[in-house]
Design an enzyme around this catalytic site. Structure first.
Site, short mmCIF file in Angstrom:
data_model
loop_
_atom_site.label_atom_id
_atom_site.label_comp_id
_atom_site.label_asym_id
_atom_site.label_seq_id
_atom_site.Cartn_x
_atom_site.Cartn_y
_atom_site.Cartn_z
CG LEU A 227 -100.42 -38.08 -36.41
CD1 LEU A 227 -101.71 -38.09 -37.22
CD2 LEU A 227 -100.57 -37.22 -35.16
CG ASN B 89 -101.41 -37.40 -45.26
OD1 ASN B 89 -101.44 -36.19 -44.99
ND2 ASN B 89 -100.34 -37.99 -45.75
CG HIS C 232 -97.56 -38.09 -49.81
ND1 HIS C 232 -96.71 -37.62 -48.84
CD2 HIS C 232 -96.77 -38.60 -50.79
CE1 HIS C 232 -95.46 -37.84 -49.21
NE2 HIS C 232 -95.46 -38.43 -50.38
#
Ligand code: GRF
Length: 274
Positions: A93, A107, A109
């Site tokens: 992004l 997010n 991960h």
């Protein structure tokens, strides 16, 4: 709290969130929107079958990232979304997009960041012969996989581990810890600001859970840093001395205990979803 989950593939984390909401373990949270960047994403089909509100914003149909992101922004802003959750969203992004929604973008991960940013984390962790692997849930900033850590969970790497076994073991934990983080945000135990993660109005450096599901959390204030642990009552007393008169120690301890209780309440026989 209304969340939008952004996916590009299998969507098992999105399904885990849906199931946690359905089971009542994730409270005061609505999965208001599932956005897929890929037409063929298995997660998109699954979300549709479940009757979840879905939108396809197919990256391949846009000439530039900018056009793609503009469509994303327009779609998200059509309804009141409090938190964007990137779960297997395979798009980098732009700083402009992040600025539009920060600090309310997180997010998940599959590595213990800052180790192994980017792709193929399981392969890389095995090649490096690390003894531990894990997951990180972090705030999204303009730099890839680099925003402030909210939570990490460690897993042990068995001698005979393969890329596939490691991915499967970690996924089970992802399905538990992503809902936990979202629950803590919904409870306002964890607050996200532009640059930092706050717990009970104190700046923290993330919460790290070990293999046995005990956690350690470091509170950073001007004078010192205070470490809070779930499992060490004797240490808590020691830290209490350092933190005497610091109310943050108590509320941080409460938060960790609450988080641990939440984990214990979840189905201990978690199976991979999706
Ligand atoms: C997960 O391993 C997540 O950590 C990473 O991408 C994978 C997505 O899996 N960001 P799924 O689509 O949620 O099944």
């Amino acid at each position: 709290m209304n969340i939008a989950v952004l996916i590009s593939g299998r969507g098992s984390n999105m399904l885990a969130l849906h199931q946690a909401i359905q089971k009542g373990s994730l409270k005061n949270v609505a999965l208001s929107l599932v956005i897929s960047s890929h037409k063929e994403a298995a997660g998109l089909a699954k979300a549709k079958r479940l009757g979840l509100p879905t939108v396809l914003i197919d990256r391949s149909q846009f000439n530039s990232r900018r056009d793609f992101e503009n469509q994303l922004i327009k779609t998200i802003q059509q309804q009141p979304i409090d938190l964007l959750v990137l779960a297997g969203f395979m798009q980098v992004l732009s700083p402009e997009f992040v600025a539009c929604f920060a600090p309310n973008i997180i997010n998940i991960h599959p590595s213990l960041l800052p180790k192994y940013k980017g792709l193929n984390t399981h392969r890389r962790v095995l090649a490096a012969k690390d003894s531990k692997h894990g997951l990180t849930i972090h705030m999204v900033t303009a730099d890839l996989d680099s925003g402030p850590t909210i939570m990490q969970k460690e897993i042990h790497i068995a001698n005979n581990a393969t890329e596939e076994s490691l991915a499967a073991d970690l996924l089970v934990q992802e399905h538990l810890f992503l809902p936990l983080v979202i629950q803590l945000i919904a409870w306002q135990d964890i607050k996200l600001t532009k640059k930092e993660v706050f717990c009970q109005d104190q700046h923290i450096e993330g919460i790290r859970w070990n293999e046995q599901n005990d956690a350690i959390m470091k509170i950073q204030n001007d004078e010192n840093s205070i470490v809070i642990e779930t499992n060490r009552n004797e240490n808590i007393k020691e830290y209490a001395k350092i933190a005497e008169g610091h109310q943050e120690r108590e509320s941080a301890q409460e938060l960790l205990n609450r988080a641990k209780r939440w984990l214990l309440e979840q189905d201990s026989n978690l199976r991979p979803i999706g």
